[in-house]
Design an enzyme around this catalytic site. Structure first.
Site, PDB file in Angstrom:
ATOM      1  N   VAL A 190       0.850  -1.190   0.000  1.00 20.78           N
ATOM      2  CA  VAL A 190       0.000   0.000   0.000  1.00 20.78           C
ATOM      3  C   VAL A 190       0.889   1.245   0.000  1.00 20.78           C
ATOM      4  CG1 VAL A 190      -1.810   1.277   1.200  1.00 20.78           C
ATOM      5  CG2 VAL A 190      -1.769  -1.233   1.309  1.00 20.78           C
TER       6      VAL A 190
ATOM      7  N   TRP B 259      13.670  11.815  13.753  1.00 16.72           N
ATOM      8  CA  TRP B 259      12.213  11.729  13.671  1.00 16.72           C
ATOM      9  C   TRP B 259      11.686  13.076  14.172  1.00 16.72           C
ATOM     10  CZ3 TRP B 259       8.613   8.925  11.391  1.00 16.72           C
ATOM     11  CH2 TRP B 259       7.275   9.220  11.697  1.00 16.72           C
TER      12      TRP B 259
ATOM     13  N   MET C 188      15.570   4.000  17.996  1.00 17.19           N
ATOM     14  CA  MET C 188      14.543   5.017  18.212  1.00 17.19           C
ATOM     15  C   MET C 188      14.674   5.604  19.623  1.00 17.19           C
ATOM     16  SD  MET C 188      11.271   3.464  16.135  1.00 17.19           S
ATOM     17  CE  MET C 188      11.313   1.803  16.817  1.00 17.19           C
ATOM     18  N   THR C 189      15.762   6.326  19.835  1.00 20.09           N
ATOM     19  CA  THR C 189      16.100   6.860  21.159  1.00 20.09           C
ATOM     20  C   THR C 189      15.402   8.193  21.417  1.00 20.09           C
ATOM     21  OG1 THR C 189      18.181   7.454  20.038  1.00 20.09           O
ATOM     22  CG2 THR C 189      18.269   5.684  21.654  1.00 20.09           C
ATOM     23  N   TYR C 190      14.107   8.108  21.592  1.00 23.52           N
ATOM     24  CA  TYR C 190      13.273   9.256  21.927  1.00 23.52           C
ATOM     25  C   TYR C 190      11.940   8.761  22.469  1.00 23.52           C
ATOM     26  CZ  TYR C 190      12.606   8.114  16.953  1.00 23.52           C
ATOM     27  OH  TYR C 190      12.469   7.438  15.760  1.00 23.52           O
ATOM     28  N   GLU C 191      11.105   9.684  22.911  1.00 20.48           N
ATOM     29  CA  GLU C 191       9.781   9.394  23.479  1.00 20.48           C
ATOM     30  C   GLU C 191       9.819   8.909  24.927  1.00 20.48           C
ATOM     31  OE1 GLU C 191       6.163   9.700  21.715  1.00 20.48           O
ATOM     32  OE2 GLU C 191       7.696  11.271  21.586  1.00 20.48           O
TER      33      GLU C 191
ATOM     34  N   GLU D  98       6.696  -2.161  14.897  1.00 16.57           N
ATOM     35  CA  GLU D  98       6.671  -1.956  16.337  1.00 16.57           C
ATOM     36  C   GLU D  98       5.589  -2.825  16.983  1.00 16.57           C
ATOM     37  OE1 GLU D  98       6.780   2.225  17.410  1.00 16.57           O
ATOM     38  OE2 GLU D  98       7.890   2.719  15.570  1.00 16.57           O
ATOM     39  N   TYR D  99       5.739  -3.079  18.283  1.00 20.74           N
ATOM     40  CA  TYR D  99       4.825  -3.928  19.059  1.00 20.74           C
ATOM     41  C   TYR D  99       4.767  -5.352  18.514  1.00 20.74           C
ATOM     42  CZ  TYR D  99       3.464   0.686  20.664  1.00 20.74           C
ATOM     43  OH  TYR D  99       3.483   1.963  21.169  1.00 20.74           O
TER      44      TYR D  99
END
Length: 372
Positions: free
Chosen positions: A97, A356, A231-234, A168-169
């Protein structure tokens, strides 16, 4: 140099102190009002001719949606090596998609500026990550083969440099199968002259609990991908309590673990190009922070007469302000916090950093990157 604004400073007075023209300070830091500064604000002050003539040693990547404003994307070109175009998805039947907006203009623009465009593959469904889609693609070889064949066709047809997978997850029981899928995708892409990279949640140990972490095996994914995006944030996030989005002490913990599982030259350290504005008091399950740009955060501080403070433990700027009788707390990134993260990437010999995302302006950041 990084100049920290003091009470009473103006752009004109800073220009006299640093011998850098007013117009250049204003332009490099995208100041909307050249004489309206706030104490504690960090400015990047670059002498005329002092800009980087070429990209720095660290490789720089960044995610962007095809609906990004071209002028904002072009700001990053002076530092960018790789553009991660977000994103392609797939159905339960294995049909690829494409993003709702056309991505071809970004691909062409990237190559024209010496930047490698990467197709980002996500298991998006209903506006979020769907681990049932992941389960299907890693368990069903027929659907897996179909998705990979379609990916190869699109990469060739559209002119991508490869595929970056952001799943993710992932269910814990699919951990090994996910790594095997990445290995097959890497083999297919490499055979045809393309790359395959993977994004991973910020783990600090192999046994870390939580659905975000348990389905990701750093060692196996590192072996089965050309590069790995941390993904070193949040840490500070929409529904959490006020804190830095990417506190340097927390980022360091992830990097320290990652280099024990993955070669440093394969690792890309994530950096957030955004901040959050929380209305206080914080109430778990009720308070919802507003996402803001880093330059927008400074504008909020200026408009509300705030004093920008800097946390030495998280190496991040923050401030509070009053509006309509309510107290707000803001955490964001500035050139000081970015510099700390770039030094961390250099300290561990990482291949580069990744943002990001690129959707918000931050010219001073891109100028700073040329020094690394």
């Amino acid at each position: 140099m990084i100049y920290i604004v003091n009470a009473g400073d103006t752009v004109s007075s800073i220009a006299r102190k640093t011998d850098v023209p007013v117009r250049k300070i204003v332009y490099d830091n995208e100041l909307t009002d050249r004489e309206q500064l706030v104490p504690g604000q960090a400015l990047l002050v670059v002498p005329p001719g002092g800009e980087a003539g070429e990209r720095g040693r660290l490789s720089v990547s960044g995610y962007a949606y095809p609906f990004i404003e071209p002028y904002i994307l072009e700001q990053s070109y002076i530092a960018l090596n790789e553009l991660l175009i977000f994103s392609y998805g797939f159905t339960f039947e294995g049909d690829l998609v494409p993003p709702p907006q056309d991505d071809l203009w970004m691909i062409e623009s990237a190559w024209k500026n010496g930047i490698s465009p990467m197709l980002v593959l996500t298991p998006f469904s209903g506006g979020g990550f769907n681990n049932q889609l992941i389960k299907v693609i890693v368990e069903n070889e027929e659907i897996q083969k179909k998705v990979m064949e379609e990916l190869l066709f699109v990469v060739k047809d559209r002119g991508y440099a490869g595929v970056s997978v952001d799943f993710e997850y992932i269910l814990p029981e699919n951990k090994i199968q996910y790594a095997v899928f990445m290995g097959k995708l890497k083999e297919l892409m490499n055979e045809n002259g393309y790359k395959a990279s993977v994004a991973v949640a910020p783990k600090t140990s192999a046994e870390q609990k939580g659905l975000l972490y348990e389905g990701m095996d750093y060692r196996l994914l590192g072996e089965n991908a050309d590069s790995v995006f941390l993904m070193t944030y949040e840490w500070g996030y929409t529904y959490g309590p006020p804190m830095a989005v990417a506190p340097i002490n927390k980022v360091r913990e992830v990097v320290e673990y990652a280099v024990t599982e993955i070669p440093a030259q394969k690792l890309v350290m994530g950096i957030p190009n955004y901040g959050y504005d929380w209305q206080l008091p914080y109430e778990r399950g009720i308070t919802r922070a507003i996402t803001i740009g880093n330059e927008e955060a400074v504008s909020i501080a200026v408009e509300n007469g705030a004093f920008i403070q800097f946390s030495d433990s998280s190496m991040s700027p923050w401030f509070t302000y009053q509006k309509a009788g309510m107290t707000h707390e803001v955490w964001f990134e500035d050139v000081r916090s970015i510099q700390a993260k770039l030094k961390l990437a250099e300290e561990y010999g990482l291949s580069g950093v990744g943002y990001w995302n690129l959707m918000r302006p931050f010219r001073a950041n891109w100028l700073l990157l040329g020094k690394f």
